[in-house]
Design a protein around this motif. Structure first.
Motif, mmCIF file in Angstrom:
data_model
loop_
_atom_site.group_PDB
_atom_site.id
_atom_site.type_symbol
_atom_site.label_atom_id
_atom_site.label_comp_id
_atom_site.label_asym_id
_atom_site.label_seq_id
_atom_site.Cartn_x
_atom_site.Cartn_y
_atom_site.Cartn_z
ATOM 1 N N ASN A 17 46.796 43.505 41.522
ATOM 2 C CA ASN A 17 46.000 42.325 41.893
ATOM 3 C C ASN A 17 46.436 41.758 43.235
ATOM 4 O OD1 ASN A 17 43.854 41.520 40.145
ATOM 5 N ND2 ASN A 17 45.339 41.126 38.530
ATOM 6 N N MET A 18 47.758 41.568 43.396
ATOM 7 C CA MET A 18 48.275 41.014 44.649
ATOM 8 C C MET A 18 48.023 41.958 45.818
ATOM 9 S SD MET A 18 51.861 39.064 43.752
ATOM 10 C CE MET A 18 52.639 40.449 42.930
ATOM 11 N N ALA A 19 48.281 43.254 45.610
ATOM 12 C CA ALA A 19 48.112 44.226 46.692
ATOM 13 C C ALA A 19 46.651 44.319 47.128
ATOM 14 C CB ALA A 19 48.620 45.599 46.241
ATOM 15 N N TYR A 20 45.721 44.198 46.179
ATOM 16 C CA TYR A 20 44.299 44.223 46.559
ATOM 17 C C TYR A 20 43.940 42.961 47.340
ATOM 18 C CZ TYR A 20 39.245 44.417 46.345
ATOM 19 O OH TYR A 20 37.914 44.442 46.703
ATOM 20 N N ARG A 21 44.440 41.818 46.892
ATOM 21 C CA ARG A 21 44.154 40.556 47.582
ATOM 22 C C ARG A 21 44.709 40.557 48.997
ATOM 23 N NH1 ARG A 21 46.475 37.438 44.161
ATOM 24 N NH2 ARG A 21 48.275 36.679 45.323
ATOM 25 N N TRP A 22 45.824 41.230 49.189
ATOM 26 C CA TRP A 22 46.441 41.299 50.511
ATOM 27 C C TRP A 22 45.912 42.458 51.362
ATOM 28 C CZ3 TRP A 22 51.976 40.837 48.059
ATOM 29 C CH2 TRP A 22 52.155 39.531 47.606
ATOM 30 N N GLY A 23 45.166 43.352 50.748
ATOM 31 C CA GLY A 23 44.571 44.450 51.498
ATOM 32 C C GLY A 23 45.405 45.710 51.564
ATOM 33 N N ARG A 35 40.415 46.159 35.244
ATOM 34 C CA ARG A 35 39.082 46.746 35.336
ATOM 35 C C ARG A 35 38.339 46.310 36.592
ATOM 36 N NH1 ARG A 35 36.038 51.052 34.119
ATOM 37 N NH2 ARG A 35 33.837 50.496 33.863
ATOM 38 N N HIS A 36 38.429 45.020 36.935
ATOM 39 C CA HIS A 36 37.680 44.541 38.106
ATOM 40 C C HIS A 36 38.224 45.138 39.402
ATOM 41 C CE1 HIS A 36 41.102 41.727 38.111
ATOM 42 N NE2 HIS A 36 40.828 41.501 39.385
ATOM 43 N N ILE A 37 39.531 45.422 39.444
ATOM 44 C CA ILE A 37 40.094 46.074 40.626
ATOM 45 C C ILE A 37 39.613 47.523 40.707
ATOM 46 C CG2 ILE A 37 42.234 46.807 41.755
ATOM 47 C CD1 ILE A 37 41.821 43.849 41.930
ATOM 48 N N GLN A 38 39.578 48.199 39.583
ATOM 49 C CA GLN A 38 39.071 49.575 39.554
ATOM 50 C C GLN A 38 37.625 49.633 40.051
ATOM 51 O OE1 GLN A 38 39.661 51.436 35.719
ATOM 52 N NE2 GLN A 38 41.746 50.677 35.538
ATOM 53 N N MET A 39 36.808 48.670 39.636
ATOM 54 C CA MET A 39 35.405 48.647 40.059
ATOM 55 C C MET A 39 35.287 48.402 41.564
ATOM 56 S SD MET A 39 33.585 49.300 37.412
ATOM 57 C CE MET A 39 31.962 48.791 37.971
ATOM 58 N N ALA A 96 36.287 51.560 43.397
ATOM 59 C CA ALA A 96 35.217 52.556 43.296
ATOM 60 C C ALA A 96 34.070 52.208 44.239
ATOM 61 C CB ALA A 96 34.723 52.638 41.855
ATOM 62 N N ARG A 97 33.761 50.922 44.352
ATOM 63 C CA ARG A 97 32.700 50.479 45.262
ATOM 64 C C ARG A 97 33.057 50.787 46.711
ATOM 65 N NH1 ARG A 97 27.356 49.676 45.720
ATOM 66 N NH2 ARG A 97 26.917 48.249 47.453
ATOM 67 N N LEU A 98 34.300 50.544 47.087
ATOM 68 C CA LEU A 98 34.741 50.843 48.454
ATOM 69 C C LEU A 98 34.679 52.339 48.746
ATOM 70 C CD1 LEU A 98 37.823 48.462 48.845
ATOM 71 C CD2 LEU A 98 35.635 48.296 50.026
ATOM 72 N N GLU A 99 35.057 53.142 47.772
ATOM 73 C CA GLU A 99 34.987 54.592 47.949
ATOM 74 C C GLU A 99 33.542 55.051 48.127
ATOM 75 O OE1 GLU A 99 36.526 58.702 45.745
ATOM 76 O OE2 GLU A 99 36.818 56.752 44.803
ATOM 77 N N PHE A 100 32.630 54.443 47.336
ATOM 78 C CA PHE A 100 31.209 54.777 47.461
ATOM 79 C C PHE A 100 30.691 54.401 48.853
ATOM 80 C CE2 PHE A 100 26.815 53.176 47.195
ATOM 81 C CZ PHE A 100 26.162 54.362 46.860
#
Length: 659
Positions: free
Chosen positions: A267-273, A618-622, A625-629
């Motif tokens: 969660n933190m790593a995604y928020r920080w990029g 789950r929300h991070i996984q989604m 996946a959206r970024l990969e798409f």
């Protein structure tokens, strides 16, 4: 108008200094001039295109004599272009995390053309460090003025200057105002509350923020173990069979907290990029040396060193040395047991009350010796790992971590295993465990924070007197700051901090069924550890360069391995208890089989829990996946555009031929 690096000005006389470069005292003037020109030169000419000036240039003759301190900065536009080059990931206005590009800067949240706070100061300093490290030799064969300092095309100039001793250090400056604000909300606060992790990340970067986040999480995760362990310690001290429930809870809880941490970390790593930040190609580490050749992967000229020679050094020198150190550690352990026998004999012969305190002396002395041996071995391990000549920093760190963990584990826990499974003296095991844990915590607090802080304050007072004696009317604040910070100790990374937590986790989990109070002592220590480590970062050491990070790395595996070992040790200890043995008076084989079955069942439960709890929410996984798409769609559109352009060119050429 499209802004490019070639249009930027690098001759600003006044700028906000971000990084300090200190040269050796006797560096030649031609070397200084060459370094300055390479730093301020345009990118197309092989420069870094940064801003550069000496410290207190106006008063140089009066104050510094031989000038060797230089300030480095960059314009706002240069930093934004640098953010794109290093691949920083920022939040967009649609709440998605994407790699920053200068061309799409207005689509990122919080960006304004007239604002210079879009990038944190830690990110700006990281960008400057990246640009300085990527300042590479072109056609130079040596550093001007130093024919012995050889260069080759593609060699990092900063790394060569550091290894040659021409540049003594490069460090980022503190921001006094931002630091004071961070301190007030961090360790200087008088009320107990969560740490400002996002503010720590903004000032020190992701790696250090993740450490403090893990320290806080680990401390609160130990509270249930401490709360449950206290009544066990008070009311069922000798009933080892009742410890089965407590030990089982600890073992399952240790698995759950490590798995839940991975989710919080994601969660933190995604928020920080940093979770979606692309990994850069790893360059050879500064200390790597070898025969000049062509890298088969990059095609660039760089030093090459045979992996066969490296393996010989590892297995014929490093491995025997580590084994010798382990043997010495065991030898010291046997001396400790001789001291225990000596103290016990004095106590029994004397019968006086004061001699009961003597029983704790051997454990205290042994704990101090363990800390000294750990620190001496750490220096030896660093020297050996550097001598092995690993090409990549990651390989160097992995080998160093392995050496240090093996020795520290044996050095800290061998005596406890010996008492538990050879002497089978549970009273001595409790006493030794408590003494080792408490003594090591006190020593770490004093050596790592309090002593360096006292020495630093003493030096700061000397610097202030020196500056006042100069009676300068220039920017004395900046001069004083640089002078004080350059003499501060260098923070060597989170290795020692994680190692301290790892050993603490071992004391708490390996023998939890024997000493339930271990978790309580760990919690009390960690509440003070948070503040002492914060003080250390803000006031004792130089500000470290920020390093993007998405996890705690190899330490996650180390903690998980410790939790697996703790299952085995606790099951074995419960199996050795008199109460459990009394249940099987005739057949010890049945006891062993039951203990092994319970141990396997607990291990199976641990692995099931680890598998059942996803590493990422789950929300991070989604979102990933959206970024990969989106990346795949963008690549597809780019390819289609190229195909269309090629078809258009072919049709135009065909029309010309027809006419």
């Amino acid at each position: 108008m499209r802004v490019t690096l070639s249009t930027l000005d690098t001759c600003e006389s006044s700028f906000t200094p971000l990084v300090v470069i200190e040269l050796a005292q006797d560096v030649k003037e031609e070397t200084k001039e060459w370094l300055k020109n390479r730093i301020i030169a345009k990118k197309k000419d092989g420069g870094a295109q940064l801003l550069f000036r000496p410290l207190l240039n106006k008063y140089e003759k009066e104050t510094l004599g031989n000038q060797n301190l230089y300030l480095v900065g960059a314009s706002n536009v240069r930093l934004l272009l640098g953010a794109e080059a290093v691949g920083l990931v920022k939040e967009c206005t649609d709440a998605a995390m994407r790699a920053f590009t200068y061309g799409t800067r207005h689509s990122f949240k919080g960006f304004h053309d007239n604002s210079d706070d879009f990038l944190t100061m830690a990110e700006c300093q990281f960008i400057i460090k990246h640009e300085l490290e990527n300042l590479r030799a072109r056609d130079e064969k040596m550093i001007p003025g130093y024919p012995q300092a050889k260069l080759y095309p593609g060699k990092s100039l900063l790394r060569r200057l550091l290894t040659s001793g021409i540049v003594t250090q490069v460090f980022p400056l503190h921001d006094a105002e931002a630091l004071k604000k961070l301190e007030d909300s961090w360790y200087a606060r008088r009320v107990l509350k969560y740490q400002p992790i996002d503010s720590i990340r903004g000032y020190f970067g992701e790696t250090i923020a993740l450490y403090f986040g893990f320290l806080e999480y680990f401390t609160f995760a130990l509270i249930p173990m401490a709360v449950i362990g206290l009544p066990y310690y008070l009311f069922v001290w000798e009933d080892y069979d009742k410890y089965v429930i407590f030990a089982s809870f600890n073992l399952i809880w240790s698995t759950v907290i490590l798995e839940v941490w991975k989710r919080g970390c994601a969660n933190m790593a995604y928020r920080w990029g940093t979770l979606v930040m692309k990994r850069q190609f790893e360059e050879p580490r500064p200390g790597f040396h070898g025969v000049l050749g062509i890298n088969s992967v990059t095609g660039r000229e760089e030093p090459l060193y045979s992996s066969y020679k490296r393996q010989l050094r590892i297995y014929l020198v490093s491995l025997p040395f580590v084994c010798l150190c382990l043997y010495f550690s065991l030898y010291v352990m046997m001396i400790y047991f001789d001291m225990e026998v000596w103290a016990l004999s004095i106590h029994e012969d004397s019968g006086a009350e004061w001699t009961s305190l003597l029983l704790y002396v051997p454990s205290i002395v042994y704990a101090i010796v363990i800390e000294i041996m750990n620190r001496l071995y750490r220096h030896a391990a660093e020297f050996l790992t550097s001598w092995e000549n690993h090409r990549l920093e990651s390989a160097y760190q992995n080998h160093l971590v392995l050496k240090v963990l093996v020795f520290n584990f044996l050095n800290c826990f061998a005596s406890l295993f010996y008492i538990a499974f050879v002497l089978k003296d549970m009273k001595l095991l409790r006493q030794s465990l408590a003494t080792l844990l408490i003594t090591s915590q006190i020593l770490n607090q004093v050596v790592e924070s309090l002593l360096p802080y006292w020495l630093q304050r003493k030096y700061c007072a000397q610097v202030k007197r020196k500056v006042q004696a100069l009676k300068m009317d220039g920017d004395t604040t900046l001069y004083e700051q640089v002078l004080m910070e350059k003499e501060m100790g260098t923070y060597l990374g989170t290795f020692d901090d994680y190692l301290e937590l790892f050993l603490q986790f071992g004391y708490v989990s390996l023998f939890s069924c024997v000493y339930p109070l271990a978790a309580a002592f760990a919690v009390l220590n960690n509440f003070t550890e948070v503040n002492s480590d914060a003080l250390k970062m803000c006031r004792v050491f130089k500000r470290p360069f920020a390093e993007p990070s998405a996890s705690i790395g190899v330490w996650q595996l180390a903690f998980e391995t410790m939790s697996v070992i703790s299952v085995v040790t606790n099951c074995a200890l419960i199996g050795l208890s008199p109460q459990v043995n009394a249940l099987f008076p005739e057949s010890k084989t049945d006891l062993i089989l039951i203990v092994v079955a319970v141990e396997h069942a607990l291990l199976a439960l641990k692995f099931i829990l680890a598998f059942a709890i996803p590493d990422k929410p789950r929300h991070i996984q989604m979102k990933l996946a959206r970024l990969e798409f989106e990346s795949l769609e963008a690549l597809k559109q780019q390819q289609m555009k190229l195909v269309a352009e090629n078809l258009k060119e072919e049709s135009q050429e065909g029309g010309k031929e027809a006419t």
